[in-house]
Design a protein around this motif. Sequence first.
Motif, PDB file in Angstrom:
ATOM      1  N   LEU A  33       0.828  -1.203   0.000  1.00  0.00           N
ATOM      2  CA  LEU A  33       0.000   0.000   0.000  1.00  0.00           C
ATOM      3  C   LEU A  33       0.863   1.254   0.000  1.00  0.00           C
ATOM      4  O   LEU A  33       0.599   2.200  -0.744  1.00  0.00           O
ATOM      5  N   ALA A  34       1.908   1.265   0.804  1.00  0.00           N
ATOM      6  CA  ALA A  34       2.806   2.423   0.837  1.00  0.00           C
ATOM      7  C   ALA A  34       3.451   2.643  -0.534  1.00  0.00           C
ATOM      8  O   ALA A  34       3.602   3.784  -0.972  1.00  0.00           O
ATOM      9  N   GLY A  35       3.789   1.581  -1.221  1.00  0.00           N
ATOM     10  CA  GLY A  35       4.368   1.704  -2.561  1.00  0.00           C
ATOM     11  C   GLY A  35       3.398   2.299  -3.558  1.00  0.00           C
ATOM     12  O   GLY A  35       3.758   3.187  -4.349  1.00  0.00           O
ATOM     13  N   HIS A  36       2.157   1.830  -3.539  1.00  0.00           N
ATOM     14  CA  HIS A  36       1.141   2.380  -4.445  1.00  0.00           C
ATOM     15  C   HIS A  36       0.879   3.857  -4.139  1.00  0.00           C
ATOM     16  O   HIS A  36       0.754   4.681  -5.048  1.00  0.00           O
ATOM     17  N   LEU A  37       0.775   4.171  -2.858  1.00  0.00           N
ATOM     18  CA  LEU A  37       0.530   5.568  -2.483  1.00  0.00           C
ATOM     19  C   LEU A  37       1.726   6.453  -2.826  1.00  0.00           C
ATOM     20  O   LEU A  37       1.545   7.607  -3.220  1.00  0.00           O
ATOM     21  N   ALA A  38       2.936   5.940  -2.686  1.00  0.00           N
ATOM     22  CA  ALA A  38       4.129   6.721  -3.046  1.00  0.00           C
ATOM     23  C   ALA A  38       4.149   7.012  -4.545  1.00  0.00           C
ATOM     24  O   ALA A  38       4.509   8.118  -4.973  1.00  0.00           O
ATOM     25  N   ALA A  39       3.753   6.036  -5.353  1.00  0.00           N
ATOM     26  CA  ALA A  39       3.670   6.259  -6.801  1.00  0.00           C
ATOM     27  C   ALA A  39       2.601   7.297  -7.119  1.00  0.00           C
ATOM     28  O   ALA A  39       2.794   8.177  -7.968  1.00  0.00           O
ATOM     29  N   LEU A  40       1.462   7.204  -6.424  1.00  0.00           N
ATOM     30  CA  LEU A  40       0.394   8.200  -6.594  1.00  0.00           C
ATOM     31  C   LEU A  40       0.881   9.571  -6.170  1.00  0.00           C
ATOM     32  O   LEU A  40       0.582  10.580  -6.815  1.00  0.00           O
ATOM     33  N   LEU A  41       1.678   9.639  -5.113  1.00  0.00           N
ATOM     34  CA  LEU A  41       2.236  10.908  -4.641  1.00  0.00           C
ATOM     35  C   LEU A  41       3.130  11.544  -5.703  1.00  0.00           C
ATOM     36  O   LEU A  41       3.061  12.756  -5.932  1.00  0.00           O
ATOM     37  N   ALA A  42       3.940  10.742  -6.372  1.00  0.00           N
ATOM     38  CA  ALA A  42       4.830  11.277  -7.407  1.00  0.00           C
ATOM     39  C   ALA A  42       4.031  11.940  -8.529  1.00  0.00           C
ATOM     40  O   ALA A  42       4.361  13.050  -8.970  1.00  0.00           O
ATOM     41  N   VAL A  43       2.960  11.285  -8.961  1.00  0.00           N
ATOM     42  CA  VAL A  43       2.124  11.854 -10.030  1.00  0.00           C
ATOM     43  C   VAL A  43       1.375  13.079  -9.519  1.00  0.00           C
ATOM     44  O   VAL A  43       1.264  14.089 -10.215  1.00  0.00           O
ATOM     45  N   THR A  44       0.886  13.014  -8.290  1.00  0.00           N
ATOM     46  CA  THR A  44       0.151  14.135  -7.704  1.00  0.00           C
ATOM     47  C   THR A  44       1.059  15.350  -7.575  1.00  0.00           C
ATOM     48  O   THR A  44       0.642  16.483  -7.841  1.00  0.00           O
ATOM     49  N   ASP A  45       2.320  15.133  -7.188  1.00  0.00           N
ATOM     50  CA  ASP A  45       3.297  16.224  -7.136  1.00  0.00           C
ATOM     51  C   ASP A  45       3.523  16.827  -8.522  1.00  0.00           C
ATOM     52  O   ASP A  45       3.597  18.042  -8.676  1.00  0.00           O
ATOM     53  N   GLU A  46       3.627  15.963  -9.536  1.00  0.00           N
ATOM     54  CA  GLU A  46       3.833  16.452 -10.905  1.00  0.00           C
ATOM     55  C   GLU A  46       2.670  17.319 -11.367  1.00  0.00           C
ATOM     56  O   GLU A  46       2.867  18.283 -12.098  1.00  0.00           O
ATOM     57  N   LEU A  47       1.480  16.957 -10.934  1.00  0.00           N
ATOM     58  CA  LEU A  47       0.298  17.729 -11.317  1.00  0.00           C
ATOM     59  C   LEU A  47       0.176  19.026 -10.526  1.00  0.00           C
ATOM     60  O   LEU A  47      -0.635  19.880 -10.863  1.00  0.00           O
ATOM     61  N   GLY A  48       0.970  19.157  -9.479  1.00  0.00           N
ATOM     62  CA  GLY A  48       0.932  20.376  -8.679  1.00  0.00           C
ATOM     63  C   GLY A  48      -0.254  20.458  -7.741  1.00  0.00           C
ATOM     64  O   GLY A  48      -0.672  21.548  -7.358  1.00  0.00           O
ATOM     65  N   LEU A  49      -0.791  19.329  -7.340  1.00  0.00           N
ATOM     66  CA  LEU A  49      -1.946  19.289  -6.430  1.00  0.00           C
ATOM     67  C   LEU A  49      -1.423  19.195  -4.997  1.00  0.00           C
ATOM     68  O   LEU A  49      -1.352  18.124  -4.404  1.00  0.00           O
ATOM     69  N   ASP A  50      -1.068  20.357  -4.440  1.00  0.00           N
ATOM     70  CA  ASP A  50      -0.373  20.403  -3.156  1.00  0.00           C
ATOM     71  C   ASP A  50      -1.173  19.846  -1.990  1.00  0.00           C
ATOM     72  O   ASP A  50      -0.628  19.106  -1.168  1.00  0.00           O
ATOM     73  N   ASP A  51      -2.449  20.188  -1.880  1.00  0.00           N
ATOM     74  CA  ASP A  51      -3.257  19.688  -0.759  1.00  0.00           C
ATOM     75  C   ASP A  51      -3.365  18.169  -0.798  1.00  0.00           C
ATOM     76  O   ASP A  51      -3.186  17.496   0.220  1.00  0.00           O
ATOM     77  N   ALA A  52      -3.674  17.636  -1.968  1.00  0.00           N
ATOM     78  CA  ALA A  52      -3.785  16.183  -2.111  1.00  0.00           C
ATOM     79  C   ALA A  52      -2.441  15.514  -1.845  1.00  0.00           C
ATOM     80  O   ALA A  52      -2.374  14.472  -1.190  1.00  0.00           O
ATOM     81  N   ALA A  53      -1.367  16.118  -2.323  1.00  0.00           N
ATOM     82  CA  ALA A  53      -0.029  15.555  -2.118  1.00  0.00           C
ATOM     83  C   ALA A  53       0.315  15.493  -0.629  1.00  0.00           C
ATOM     84  O   ALA A  53       0.909  14.516  -0.162  1.00  0.00           O
ATOM     85  N   ARG A  54      -0.070  16.521   0.126  1.00  0.00           N
ATOM     86  CA  ARG A  54       0.190  16.510   1.574  1.00  0.00           C
ATOM     87  C   ARG A  54      -0.567  15.371   2.259  1.00  0.00           C
ATOM     88  O   ARG A  54      -0.029  14.693   3.128  1.00  0.00           O
ATOM     89  N   GLN A  55      -1.811  15.156   1.863  1.00  0.00           N
ATOM     90  CA  GLN A  55      -2.608  14.073   2.458  1.00  0.00           C
ATOM     91  C   GLN A  55      -1.995  12.703   2.137  1.00  0.00           C
ATOM     92  O   GLN A  55      -1.893  11.831   3.005  1.00  0.00           O
ATOM     93  N   ILE A  56      -1.604  12.524   0.888  1.00  0.00           N
ATOM     94  CA  ILE A  56      -1.013  11.250   0.473  1.00  0.00           C
ATOM     95  C   ILE A  56       0.323  11.042   1.187  1.00  0.00           C
ATOM     96  O   ILE A  56       0.613   9.949   1.677  1.00  0.00           O
ATOM     97  N   ALA A  57       1.138  12.095   1.266  1.00  0.00           N
ATOM     98  CA  ALA A  57       2.436  11.994   1.945  1.00  0.00           C
ATOM     99  C   ALA A  57       2.261  11.611   3.408  1.00  0.00           C
ATOM    100  O   ALA A  57       3.052  10.830   3.960  1.00  0.00           O
ATOM    101  N   ALA A  58       1.213  12.110   4.042  1.00  0.00           N
ATOM    102  CA  ALA A  58       0.953  11.761   5.444  1.00  0.00           C
ATOM    103  C   ALA A  58       0.643  10.275   5.589  1.00  0.00           C
ATOM    104  O   ALA A  58       1.107   9.630   6.539  1.00  0.00           O
ATOM    105  N   GLN A  59      -0.114   9.721   4.650  1.00  0.00           N
ATOM    106  CA  GLN A  59      -0.430   8.292   4.708  1.00  0.00           C
ATOM    107  C   GLN A  59       0.806   7.430   4.441  1.00  0.00           C
ATOM    108  O   GLN A  59       1.020   6.410   5.097  1.00  0.00           O
TER     109      GLN A  59
END
Length: 128
Positions: A33-59
């Motif tokens: 799960l951490a691996g999938h979320l980390a991959a999602l975080l990388a794409v979310t960061d690329e998209l510049g979605l800061d709020d979502a990226a912070r939530q994902i990074a916390a998980q």
Amino acid sequence: MYEPIRTKSVHRMGGGRADYPHRSRGEELDIQLAGHLAALLAVTDELGLDDAARQIAAQVARLRGTEPARRADRTADETAALHQRAHDLAARALLVAASRADTTAAILAAERMDAHSAALRLAGAGAP
């Protein structure tokens, strides 16, 4: 009729070997799960979605016990492709979170899937 077994079996029933670490199913699912979320975080960061990226990074930090690596540059030339990739990654995270009954991560993954689906619809509506 059969030749008797002359050597001990390499397969053991019961207690495992003590010379290497074992992980439980829950620990393996946490890692996945951490691996999938980390991959999602990388794409979310690329998209510049800061709020979502912070939530994902916390998980990811909760599951791994350490803060995840973050991308510094945020280029999004292929925005639709990035949203599709993020949607797919969130779907994978949702499946693993559901199998391990991690409600917090499952809700987060489902919210991200909805957000990326909406972004894809908007991108499609704006196309000629």
